[in-house]
Enzyme design. Structure first.
Site, PDB file in Angstrom:
ATOM      1  CB  THR A  71     -68.906 -42.514  71.866  1.00 16.54           C
ATOM      2  OG1 THR A  71     -69.258 -43.747  71.887  1.00 16.54           O
ATOM      3  CG2 THR A  71     -68.616 -41.893  70.714  1.00 16.54           C
ATOM      4  NE  ARG A  96     -72.410 -41.728  58.205  1.00 19.58           N
ATOM      5  CZ  ARG A  96     -72.639 -41.470  59.516  1.00 19.58           C
ATOM      6  NH1 ARG A  96     -71.607 -40.942  60.152  1.00 19.58           N
ATOM      7  NH2 ARG A  96     -73.870 -41.513  59.946  1.00 19.58           N
ATOM      8  CB  SER A 148     -75.226 -48.371  69.297  1.00 13.67           C
ATOM      9  OG  SER A 148     -75.361 -47.098  68.996  1.00 13.67           O
ATOM     10  CG  HIS A 201     -67.454 -42.752  65.253  1.00 14.96           C
ATOM     11  ND1 HIS A 201     -67.814 -42.151  66.500  1.00 14.96           N
ATOM     12  CD2 HIS A 201     -68.544 -43.018  64.958  1.00 14.96           C
ATOM     13  CE1 HIS A 201     -68.914 -42.393  66.822  1.00 14.96           C
ATOM     14  NE2 HIS A 201     -69.649 -43.010  65.958  1.00 14.96           N
ATOM     15  CD  GLN A 228     -72.396 -45.664  71.608  1.00 11.99           C
ATOM     16  OE1 GLN A 228     -73.530 -46.061  71.445  1.00 11.99           O
ATOM     17  NE2 GLN A 228     -71.969 -44.387  71.616  1.00 11.99           N
ATOM     18  CE1 TYR A 284     -72.150 -42.230  69.085  1.00  7.81           C
ATOM     19  CE2 TYR A 284     -74.510 -43.082  68.832  1.00  7.81           C
ATOM     20  CZ  TYR A 284     -72.956 -42.958  68.498  1.00  7.81           C
ATOM     21  OH  TYR A 284     -72.687 -43.668  67.318  1.00  7.81           O
ATOM     22  NE  ARG A 305     -70.702 -44.877  60.346  1.00  8.26           N
ATOM     23  CZ  ARG A 305     -71.567 -45.041  59.493  1.00  8.26           C
ATOM     24  NH1 ARG A 305     -70.767 -45.693  58.403  1.00  8.26           N
ATOM     25  NH2 ARG A 305     -72.645 -44.822  59.364  1.00  8.26           N
ATOM     26  CE  LYS A 328     -66.016 -46.825  69.297  1.00  6.63           C
ATOM     27  NZ  LYS A 328     -66.670 -45.551  68.431  1.00  6.63           N
TER      28      LYS A 328
END
Length: 388
Positions: free
Chosen positions: A166, A175, A117, A286, A138, A140, A289, A262
C-alpha cells in the site's frame, strides 16, 4: 449452534449489500459502525467512489446466447471464479470476533483471493491454517524496516501467493466520525462509548467476556504497547513517509512471488510501476478514508489503465456495492475489482454466513447483469458496453 442459526437467518433475509449494512448497523454500537463505514473529513471521496459507478450506464447488446455465462478470469497467472478480490481491511475483530477468518473462508469458498491486512486481528499464520485458499498479504510501510521485512518473510513461509504494498498512506487521514464518537487509540471506555455499547447488547456481551482482540501481526512493533488498541495506534505512528521508488525496488527484490501495488491514481506512476517488475496495479484511494477530495477511483481508472499500457493488469477498488459495478469495471478494462466494505458489512451482520451472503449477492448480480447485457464471458466485456 443457536448463533449459527441466527447468523444464517440474518444472512438469508439480506437481498443487497445495503441490507447487510443495515444489519451491521443494528449489531454494532455507533462508534464501531462508523469506524468501518466512515471516511475522511467531509467524506466527499467516500461518496464520490460510489457515485462514479452509479453515473456510469451500460448499453446492452441483444440476441446473444447467454444461457450460460462465464465469470472466471485469469488473475496473476491463476484462475479466479469471479473478477473479485477481497481488499485488506484492518481491525475487523473489533466489530465481530473472528471476522478476518470468516471473510477469508468465504473468499476461499467462492474461489477468489483474500488479502490479509497488516492491521488484521488474525495473524498471517492463523489465516493460512484456518482458511487455505488464494491468500495475499498487504504490507503497510513501517518505519521499522526490520519488523516489516519479518512480516514479509512470515508471509513467504506461510505460502502467501502475493504481496500487496500500500503506497498511498504516508500519514493517516482525519476521520471525523471517529473523533466525534470518541474512538481513540488507545481505546478508552468513555461514558459515551459505554452507553452506546449498552444499547447493542450482543456486541457488548462478547467484548465484556473476551475484550478487544489484538492486531496480531503487530505484536512486538511497540514494546510499550501491550494492548490491541495501543498496537493500532503504534502502526499509525510508524507509517514511513520517506518510502520511495528505491525502497519499493528493494521490496521487489526481497519478495520472490507476485507483487501488487495498491493506491495508484496517476498514469505516470502506473507506467513506472509496470516498468519495474510489479505484477498488478490497484487503482485505490483507500476507500475514501485518507485524502478527502481525492478523485473517485473509477474516474481515475482510465488514466491509470493507459499508463499501464497493457503490460500488467489493473484492478480497481472503492464504491463497489453491486454486481453490475463489477461488470462496468471489467468493460472499462479492469482485470477485476477489490471489495472491502461489502464483505465487512456481511461479517459484521452475521459472521461467515454474512460474508458468504455478500459474495452470493454480488456474484448473482454479476451473472444476471451479464445476461441482461448479452455478455456470455466477463473476460470479453469491452468498452462499447459502456454508454457515453
Amino acid at each position: 449452534m443457536f448463533g449459527t442459526r441466527r447468523h444464517a437467518t440474518i444472512a438469508a433475509r439480506a437481498h443487497c449489500i445495503e441490507d447487510l449494512r443495515q444489519e451491521a448497523r443494528r449489531y454494532l454500537p455507533r462508534v464501531m459502525f462508523d469506524f468501518f463505514d466512515g471516511g475522511a473529513e467531509e467524506e466527499q471521496t467516500l461518496s464520490a467512489n460510489r457515485q462514479a459507478f452509479k453515473e456510469t450506464y451500460l448499453r446492452p447488446r441483444v440476441l446473444n446466447n447467454v444461457e450460460r455465462v462465464n465469470t472466471e478470469i485469469d488473475l496473476l497467472g491463476l484462475p479466479a471464479r469471479f473478477p473479485i478480490c477481497i481488499a485488506p481491511t484492518g481491525g475487523v475483530g473489533y466489530g465481530r470476533r473472528g471476522g478476518d477468518i470468516a471473510i477469508a473462508k468465504a473468499a476461499a469458498r467462492f474461489g477468489i483471493p483474500y488479502t490479509l491486512s497488516t492491521s488484521a486481528t488474525a495473524s498471517i499464520e492463523q489465516v493460512a491454517e484456518a482458511a487455505p485458499g488464494r491468500l495475499w498479504f498487504q504490507a503497510y510501510i513501517l518505519k521499522d524496516q526490520a519488523f516489516l521485512h519479518k512480516l514479509i518473510e512470515r508471509a513467504r513461509v506461510a505460502e502467501y501467493e502475493a504481496l500487496m504494498i500500500t503506497v498511498d498512506l504516508p500519514v493517516g487521514g482525519k476521520r471525523e466520525r471517529d473523533l466525534r464518537n470518541g474512538f481513540r487509540a488507545p481505546f478508552k471506555l468513555t461514558p459515551q462509548v459505554a452507553w452506546d455499547g449498552i444499547q447493542h447488547p450482543r456486541w457488548a456481551a462478547v467484548v465484556a467476556m473476551r475484550g478487544f482482540p489484538f492486531t496480531e501481526n503487530l505484536r512486538g512493533l511497540d514494546r510499550a504497547a501491550p494492548t490491541a488498541a495501543n498496537a493500532a495506534s503504534a502502526v499509525g505512528r510508524n507509517y514511513d513517509p520517506t518510502f520511495d521508488w528505491d525502497r519499493l525496488r528493494q521490496l521487489r527484490d526481497l519478495w520472490p512471488r507476485k507483487l501488487v501495488v495498491k493506491g495508484v491514481m496517476c498514469a505516470d506512476d502506473a507506467q513506472r510501476l509496470a516498468g519495474m517488475g510489479c505484477d498488478a496495479i490497484i487503482v485505490s484511494n483507500h476507500g475514501g478514508r485518507q485524502l478527502d477530495g481525492a478523485m473517485a477511483t473509477f474516474r481515475a481508472f482510465p488514466e491509470v489503465l493507459r499508463g499501464a499500457d497493457g503490460r500488467i493488469p489493473v484492478l480497481v477498488d472503492g464504491g463497489v456495492r453491486r454486481g453490475v459495478d463489477v461488470l462496468k469495471a471489467c468493460a472499462a478494462g479492469a482485470r477485476g475489482v477489490l471489495i472491502g466494505r461489502a464483505t465487512l458489512f456481511g461479517a459484521m451482520a452475521a459472521g461467515q454466513a454474512g460474508a458468504e451472503r455478500a459474495l452470493e449477492i454480488l456474484t448473482d448480480e454479476l451473472a444476471r447483469s451479464m445476461r441482461l447485457c448479452g455478455v456470455a464471458d466477463v473476460a470479453h466485456a469491452t468498452a462499447d458496453l459502456i454508454g457515453s
